[in-house]
Motif scaffolding. Structure first.
Motif, short mmCIF file in Angstrom:
data_model
loop_
_atom_site.label_atom_id
_atom_site.label_comp_id
_atom_site.label_asym_id
_atom_site.label_seq_id
_atom_site.Cartn_x
_atom_site.Cartn_y
_atom_site.Cartn_z
N GLN A 41 0.84 -1.19 0.00
CA GLN A 41 0.00 0.00 0.00
C GLN A 41 0.88 1.25 0.00
OE1 GLN A 41 -3.10 0.10 2.96
NE2 GLN A 41 -3.60 -2.06 2.72
N ALA A 42 0.23 2.37 -0.21
CA ALA A 42 0.94 3.66 -0.16
C ALA A 42 1.13 4.10 1.28
CB ALA A 42 0.13 4.70 -0.93
N PRO A 43 2.13 4.90 1.55
CA PRO A 43 2.26 5.49 2.89
C PRO A 43 1.04 6.36 3.21
CG PRO A 43 4.28 5.78 1.63
CD PRO A 43 3.24 5.29 0.68
N LYS A 44 0.67 6.32 4.49
CA LYS A 44 -0.49 7.10 4.95
C LYS A 44 -0.08 7.93 6.15
CE LYS A 44 -5.24 6.53 6.59
NZ LYS A 44 -5.02 7.32 7.82
N LEU A 45 -0.34 9.22 6.07
CA LEU A 45 0.06 10.13 7.15
C LEU A 45 -0.77 9.86 8.40
CD1 LEU A 45 1.76 12.66 7.92
CD2 LEU A 45 -0.20 14.03 7.18
N LEU A 46 -0.08 9.69 9.52
CA LEU A 46 -0.76 9.51 10.82
C LEU A 46 -0.92 10.85 11.54
CD1 LEU A 46 1.10 6.33 12.15
CD2 LEU A 46 -1.23 6.45 11.19
N PHE A 47 0.19 11.57 11.67
CA PHE A 47 0.19 12.89 12.32
C PHE A 47 1.52 13.57 12.04
CE2 PHE A 47 -0.23 9.64 15.87
CZ PHE A 47 1.08 9.18 15.79
N HIS A 48 1.59 14.86 12.42
CA HIS A 48 2.85 15.56 12.29
C HIS A 48 2.95 16.66 13.34
CE1 HIS A 48 0.41 18.45 9.95
NE2 HIS A 48 1.39 19.32 10.13
N TYR A 49 4.19 17.03 13.60
CA TYR A 49 4.49 18.15 14.49
C TYR A 49 5.06 19.28 13.66
CZ TYR A 49 3.98 15.83 19.04
OH TYR A 49 3.49 15.22 20.16
N TYR A 50 4.47 20.46 13.82
CA TYR A 50 5.07 21.68 13.28
C TYR A 50 5.63 22.41 14.48
CZ TYR A 50 5.69 25.52 10.00
OH TYR A 50 6.23 26.47 9.18
N ASP A 51 6.92 22.36 14.65
CA ASP A 51 7.56 22.76 15.90
C ASP A 51 6.94 21.93 17.02
OD1 ASP A 51 7.67 26.10 14.62
OD2 ASP A 51 9.33 24.67 14.78
N LYS A 52 6.32 22.56 18.00
CA LYS A 52 5.71 21.81 19.09
C LYS A 52 4.22 21.58 18.88
CE LYS A 52 9.01 23.06 22.69
NZ LYS A 52 9.17 23.55 24.09
N ASP A 53 3.69 22.12 17.80
CA ASP A 53 2.25 21.97 17.54
C ASP A 53 1.96 20.61 16.92
OD1 ASP A 53 2.02 25.42 16.49
OD2 ASP A 53 1.76 24.52 18.47
N PHE A 54 1.09 19.86 17.58
CA PHE A 54 0.74 18.51 17.15
C PHE A 54 -0.49 18.58 16.24
CE2 PHE A 54 0.51 14.05 17.19
CZ PHE A 54 -0.80 13.65 17.43
N ASN A 55 -0.42 17.87 15.11
CA ASN A 55 -1.51 17.83 14.15
C ASN A 55 -1.86 16.38 13.85
OD1 ASN A 55 -1.65 20.86 13.05
ND2 ASN A 55 0.48 20.28 13.39
N ASN A 56 -3.04 15.99 14.29
CA ASN A 56 -3.47 14.61 14.14
C ASN A 56 -4.36 14.49 12.92
OD1 ASN A 56 -3.54 11.95 15.10
ND2 ASN A 56 -5.50 12.29 16.12
N GLU A 57 -4.17 13.44 12.11
CA GLU A 57 -5.09 13.21 11.00
C GLU A 57 -6.41 12.71 11.56
OE1 GLU A 57 -4.40 13.88 7.56
OE2 GLU A 57 -2.95 14.99 8.79
N ALA A 58 -7.49 13.06 10.91
CA ALA A 58 -8.83 12.76 11.43
C ALA A 58 -9.08 11.26 11.58
CB ALA A 58 -9.90 13.38 10.53
N ASP A 59 -8.47 10.48 10.71
CA ASP A 59 -8.75 9.05 10.73
C ASP A 59 -7.66 8.24 11.41
OD1 ASP A 59 -7.89 8.40 7.21
OD2 ASP A 59 -6.88 9.52 8.79
N THR A 60 -6.75 8.89 12.11
CA THR A 60 -5.73 8.16 12.87
C THR A 60 -6.35 7.60 14.14
OG1 THR A 60 -3.93 9.54 12.03
CG2 THR A 60 -3.52 8.34 14.07
N PRO A 61 -6.24 6.29 14.35
CA PRO A 61 -6.86 5.69 15.54
C PRO A 61 -6.27 6.25 16.83
CG PRO A 61 -6.26 4.01 13.93
CD PRO A 61 -5.63 5.28 13.47
N ASP A 62 -7.10 6.28 17.87
CA ASP A 62 -6.65 6.78 19.17
C ASP A 62 -5.54 5.93 19.77
OD1 ASP A 62 -10.03 7.72 20.19
OD2 ASP A 62 -8.51 8.77 19.01
N ASN A 63 -5.41 4.74 19.28
CA ASN A 63 -4.37 3.81 19.72
C ASN A 63 -2.96 4.34 19.42
OD1 ASN A 63 -3.66 1.34 20.81
ND2 ASN A 63 -3.57 0.34 18.80
N PHE A 64 -2.87 5.29 18.51
CA PHE A 64 -1.60 5.86 18.11
C PHE A 64 -1.43 7.23 18.75
CE2 PHE A 64 -0.18 2.98 14.75
CZ PHE A 64 -1.34 2.30 14.46
N GLN A 65 -0.28 7.40 19.39
CA GLN A 65 0.04 8.67 20.03
C GLN A 65 1.46 9.06 19.61
OE1 GLN A 65 -2.19 10.21 22.32
NE2 GLN A 65 -3.65 8.62 21.71
N SER A 66 1.78 10.33 19.82
CA SER A 66 3.12 10.79 19.47
C SER A 66 3.61 11.80 20.49
CB SER A 66 3.13 11.40 18.07
OG SER A 66 4.43 11.74 17.67
#
Lengths: 112, 113
Positions: A41-66
């Motif tokens: 499959q293709a890579p799928k974005l889970l979340f990202h940090y812009y500096d200290k700002d956390f950005n979660n993708e809407a469909d990322t399961p709660d089981n995943f944290q960063s």
């Protein structure tokens, strides 16, 4: 050489046992990303940090944290891995006007 | 929702032949990326296309971007076996910022001697 480093490269965990994947960078980039890539499959974005700002993708399961304790490090925590979480996890960084993303070598996670 | 479509998804070709991989996307964006992935490996950046009409070439690979048509192409000239890999195109989710990439499904390319 400046680079994106991921540890471990291979991780085996048991169903339901928490696991943490690590990413570090020497590029001093302000944005760090976590992608999940399942087999064929293709890579799928889970979340990202812009500096200290956390950005979660809407469909990322709660089981995943960063966590991103500083500019250089970013961690992916999977609280209760399921069989469906087996995948390659790719860390990437970016900075600058092109926002080109630099990928680490990946961590292959197996869930037994 | 941003959609990125690649075609073909699978391509088997002979050495020495030319072929083109197409990447269509559904949002206005002037940033498009091409990556190569070998089996079991991470992504290798091939091209970063940042404006309408951008064309970049590296060896036997050439990529172009038409933002008005929302289309990018990756052209392979006189293919060699070493180019066998999976090729992904990707587009900025936000169309111009640092919000991460949405990937096409990838083109699995096999080049036979």
């Amino acid at each position: 050489d400046a680079m994106v480093i991921q540890n471990p490269r291979y991780q085996v965990t048991q169903f339901g046992k928490p696991v943490t994947l690590s990413c570090s960078q020497t590029l001093n980039h302000n944005v760090m990303y976590w992608y999940q890539q399942k087999s064929s499959q293709a890579p799928k974005l889970l979340f990202h940090y812009y500096d200290k700002d956390f950005n979660n993708e809407a469909d990322t399961p709660d089981n995943f944290q960063s966590r991103r304790p500083n500019t250089s490090f970013c961690f992916l925590d999977i609280r209760s891995p399921g069989l469906g979480d087996a995948a390659m996890y790719l860390c990437a960084t970016s900075a600058g006007w092109s926002y080109e993303q630099y990928f680490g070598p990946g961590t292959r996670l197996t869930v037994t | 929702e941003l959609k990125v479509e690649q075609n073909p998804l699978f391509l088997s070709m002979q050495e020495g032949k030319n072929y083109t991989i197409y990447c269509n996307y559904s949002t206005t964006s002037d940033r498009l990326y091409w990556y190569r992935q070998d089996p079991g490996k991470s992504l290798e950046s091939l091209f970063v296309l940042l404006s309408n009409g951008a064309v970049k070439q590296e060896g036997r690979l050439m990529a172009s971007l038409d933002t008005k048509a929302r289309l990018s192409t990756l052209h392979i000239t006189a293919a060699v076996h070493d180019l066998s890999a999976t090729y992904f195109c990707a587009v900025d989710k936000s169309g111009g910022g640092a919000d991460g990439l949405t990937f096409g499904k990838g083109t699995h390319l096999i080049i036979q001697p």
